[in-house]
Design an enzyme around this catalytic site. Sequence first.
Site, PDB file in Angstrom:
ATOM      1  N   ASP A 114       0.861  -1.187   0.000  1.00 57.76           N
ATOM      2  CA  ASP A 114       0.000   0.000   0.000  1.00 57.76           C
ATOM      3  C   ASP A 114       0.892   1.230   0.000  1.00 57.76           C
ATOM      4  OD1 ASP A 114      -2.802  -0.358  -0.059  1.00 57.76           O
ATOM      5  OD2 ASP A 114      -2.783  -1.181   1.953  1.00 57.76           O
ATOM      6  N   ARG A 122       3.634   3.107   3.184  1.00 53.30           N
ATOM      7  CA  ARG A 122       4.142   1.989   3.978  1.00 53.30           C
ATOM      8  C   ARG A 122       5.662   1.800   3.834  1.00 53.30           C
ATOM      9  NH1 ARG A 122      -0.560   1.985   6.299  1.00 53.30           N
ATOM     10  NH2 ARG A 122      -2.210   0.702   5.403  1.00 53.30           N
ATOM     11  N   ARG A 182      -6.686  11.326   0.367  1.00 55.81           N
ATOM     12  CA  ARG A 182      -6.222  10.212  -0.467  1.00 55.81           C
ATOM     13  C   ARG A 182      -6.844  10.292  -1.858  1.00 55.81           C
ATOM     14  NH1 ARG A 182      -7.823   5.029   2.924  1.00 55.81           N
ATOM     15  NH2 ARG A 182      -6.733   3.954   1.212  1.00 55.81           N
ATOM     16  N   LYS A 212      -8.813   1.775  -6.509  1.00 56.17           N
ATOM     17  CA  LYS A 212      -9.623   1.397  -5.355  1.00 56.17           C
ATOM     18  C   LYS A 212     -10.442   2.603  -4.876  1.00 56.17           C
ATOM     19  CE  LYS A 212      -5.808   2.117  -2.059  1.00 56.17           C
ATOM     20  NZ  LYS A 212      -4.816   1.442  -1.220  1.00 56.17           N
ATOM     21  N   HIS A 213     -11.572   2.393  -4.218  1.00 53.43           N
ATOM     22  CA  HIS A 213     -12.182   1.168  -3.683  1.00 53.43           C
ATOM     23  C   HIS A 213     -13.564   1.054  -4.316  1.00 53.43           C
ATOM     24  CE1 HIS A 213      -9.523   2.951  -0.609  1.00 53.43           C
ATOM     25  NE2 HIS A 213      -9.226   1.724  -0.239  1.00 53.43           N
ATOM     26  N   HIS A 225     -12.644   0.062   8.107  1.00 55.94           N
ATOM     27  CA  HIS A 225     -11.734  -0.733   8.929  1.00 55.94           C
ATOM     28  C   HIS A 225     -12.405  -1.127  10.243  1.00 55.94           C
ATOM     29  CE1 HIS A 225      -8.860   1.248   6.211  1.00 55.94           C
ATOM     30  NE2 HIS A 225      -8.069   0.223   6.447  1.00 55.94           N
ATOM     31  N   ASP A 295     -10.482  -5.752  -0.683  1.00 59.75           N
ATOM     32  CA  ASP A 295      -9.755  -5.037   0.354  1.00 59.75           C
ATOM     33  C   ASP A 295      -9.433  -6.052   1.455  1.00 59.75           C
ATOM     34  OD1 ASP A 295      -8.567  -2.997   1.806  1.00 59.75           O
ATOM     35  OD2 ASP A 295     -10.265  -1.624   1.622  1.00 59.75           O
TER      36      ASP A 295
END
Length: 533
Positions: A114, A122, A182, A212-213, A225, A295
């Site tokens: 990611d 990351r 984002r 995404k998404h 999440h 995901d």
Amino acid sequence: MAAFALAASLAGCGGGDARAGRRNAEPTQSSSGSSSARPDWVPGYVAKLSTPEKVGQLFVPTVGSASQGTEMIRKYHVGGVIYFPENLRSPRSTARLSNALQKASKIPMLIGVDEEQGIVSRTPFVTRFPGNMTLGASRRTEDARAAAQATGAELRAVGINQDYAPDADVNVNPANPVIGIRSFGADPGLVARMVRAAVSGYQQAGVAATAKHFPGHGDTDTDSHTGLPVIKHDRATWERLDAPPFETAGADAVMSAHIVVPKLDGSGDPATLSKNVLTGLLRKKLGFQGVIVTDSLQMDGVREKYSDRVVPVRAINAGADQLLMPPSLPVAYQAVLNAVNSGKIPASRLDDAVARILRLKQNRGLFRGTHVDPAKADAQVDTAQHHTLARSVAEHGVTVVRNVGDVLPLKGRTVYVTGAKSSQVGAALRAAGVKTTGTLGQADVALLTTLNSGASGTAAQTRSLASKPTVVAALGAPYDLDKADRAKALVATYSSTPPAITALARILSGQAKPTAKLPVPVAGQPLGTGLTY
């Protein structure tokens, strides 16, 4: 048949010889070298795989050490892995891990991460670029392409060949807790253009891009999440607002969202488990022929209604091809294997998924070799050339939203700097030729920097500086500016990275002229607002 036999024999060792760095011939290469003349070797190759090998291709788990990953590949035949910071301690060690995993696998591995840049980053050793909303504000597709290509090249240098980026959501909800900056913005046409450019950049670097998404996570106030968001868009709204970036992306893969859209599927199932959404809309309506990846299956949004044994089976039958981060690989793998053996997952659905995965690997050149050189990895990441590009991208995105009384630029004025990252901002201003002071009373102008403090918090901070003409600069979400009514000037950078702070100082000082325009409505100003001087 002879052509297929050659293809299959070459494809079976696609990971390459990690010790010698041997590169394998591409299975589909024809004698003419023309892609139109290449035979389709994939169906025959899929037919020669065992059922456990086919099932393994569907999984993309996390990975620990090289020895643990090697054992996981041997036991479950996984088609890919996803890296997290614990796998990314240095370029050299990451390259070695990638080589070890590829060497262990009969079929080339998709090694993903990611790395959206911005607030989802990351990989600690890559060049830091501002995120998507900065790019959206610039309106420069060439910047989106160049930033993605630079990031992709650095990932590829350490053996990473898939990025779970770019974000293709159209962020129309300022309260969105999981997307926000984002996203490239709130205009579906703008987002579509920038997504397509970013996808092209990743692919030019040899990295598979993942939009995404799906079907669109931009209008939610719940984080998938930790919960199951419900989006109330009807079909017409979805087609106008959410679909365009996915329809034109040209991405290798599309990631599903753990969201419920009742007007698209009335079952109450999240999109990840919805055949209406994945097969009906993404495959049939939009014509997407690449890989559909879920995901993370560890997220609460997909585990609320069904067990960890049921979720992967339902996802595959809904149209997903890859299962990302199952909570327990042994449990999920056995559940899918049992479903295939019992006929609950049709053999044709399994073969179709595996074929799509193999074609993705083929398209990104993985069957031609995956070995990378650990000794060269350090020199290929965080390069001076990419730092220069990051500064340029950041500068193109700084947006001046308000400038009452021409308080900007600041050159020639003494400035009191307070707020988020004020020491870094103050140092950058001084480097740009602006005098700063640590005392409000001695200043000509006050500069307040915010970092996702919220509109109300920004308003309160601005009131405390009312004795001086005040400039508010949002280093994160531009929605911080929404209630800064007392401020004379408003500026958005959408990023707090070092390149963004340097860019902000250059714009505020007058060393550079602002050219960006709002990618989302902010402070009562519509999309497209942007001042210069």
